[in-house]
Design a protein around this motif. Structure first.
Motif, mmCIF file in Angstrom:
data_model
loop_
_atom_site.group_PDB
_atom_site.id
_atom_site.type_symbol
_atom_site.label_atom_id
_atom_site.label_comp_id
_atom_site.label_asym_id
_atom_site.label_seq_id
_atom_site.Cartn_x
_atom_site.Cartn_y
_atom_site.Cartn_z
ATOM 1 N N UNK A 152 64.300 14.420 59.983
ATOM 2 C CA UNK A 152 64.428 15.867 59.978
ATOM 3 C C UNK A 152 63.464 16.493 60.971
ATOM 4 N N UNK A 153 63.773 17.706 61.379
ATOM 5 C CA UNK A 153 62.936 18.399 62.359
ATOM 6 C C UNK A 153 61.506 18.567 61.866
ATOM 7 N N UNK A 154 61.334 18.836 60.575
ATOM 8 C CA UNK A 154 59.975 19.039 60.063
ATOM 9 C C UNK A 154 59.190 17.729 60.001
ATOM 10 N N UNK A 155 59.864 16.628 59.796
ATOM 11 C CA UNK A 155 59.189 15.327 59.845
ATOM 12 C C UNK A 155 58.709 15.051 61.267
ATOM 13 N N UNK A 156 59.556 15.365 62.235
ATOM 14 C CA UNK A 156 59.163 15.218 63.645
ATOM 15 C C UNK A 156 58.002 16.164 63.951
#
Length: 163
Positions: free
Chosen positions: A55-59
């Motif tokens: 997910x974008x927030x993990x990145x």
């Protein structure tokens, strides 16, 4: 694109796999005259670290930990750039992203997503795409873009569930 079993589900030298894919992505970016900034390159490296969607927030968390900034646009802009230029794919089912394992190749991938461990394999999908194009043409429709995702169990998780 190779007809071999998807690497995500096969034992392989992942560091070699990731390095080779990154080199092909960099060559494709150069061929297209794209600017692979340090943030864009690092996002691609992060996506290549494992055969799974992120997910974008993990990145973003990874970027922030490495000093690249902690504002969502940092990750979203880099991810969007990679997707728009064929260096990554968006997996809508997971609302996540995965590195393209065949940058610069004209291909129609089918994404095989493990429902247990979130491993993602990019499998050859030319026959599926051809069938879809044929069905659409019968109705006078021209397919411009398609994202085919299948959810199931990877070999490791299938063995675990069978036990």
């Amino acid at each position: 694109m190779s007809d071999e079993a998807p690497l995500a589900f096969a034992h392989h030298d992942h560091s070699h796999c990731a390095a080779d894919t990154l080199a092909r992505a960099e060559a494709e970016a150069a061929r297209l005259g794209l600017r692979l900034t340090p943030v864009r390159r690092r996002v691609l490296e992060i996506l290549l670290e494992a055969h799974r969607a992120m997910g974008a927030y993990e990145v973003l968390d990874r970027l922030a930990a490495e000093g690249f900034g902690n504002q969502p646009p940092v990750a979203y802009r880099a991810l969007e750039f990679l997707v728009e230029n064929g260096l990554a794919h968006r997996l809508r089912r997971l609302n996540a992203f995965a590195a393209c394992m065949h940058p610069g190749e004209d291909h129609a991938p089918v994404f095989l997503i493990c429902r247990v461990c979130d491993a993602v394999a990019e499998a050859p999908g030319a026959p599926v795409r051809a069938a879809l194009d044929h069905a659409a043409a019968d109705l006078g429709f021209a397919v411009e873009r398609v994202n085919i995702e299948a959810v199931g169990l990877c070999p490791v998780c299938a063995r675990g569930e069978a036990a």
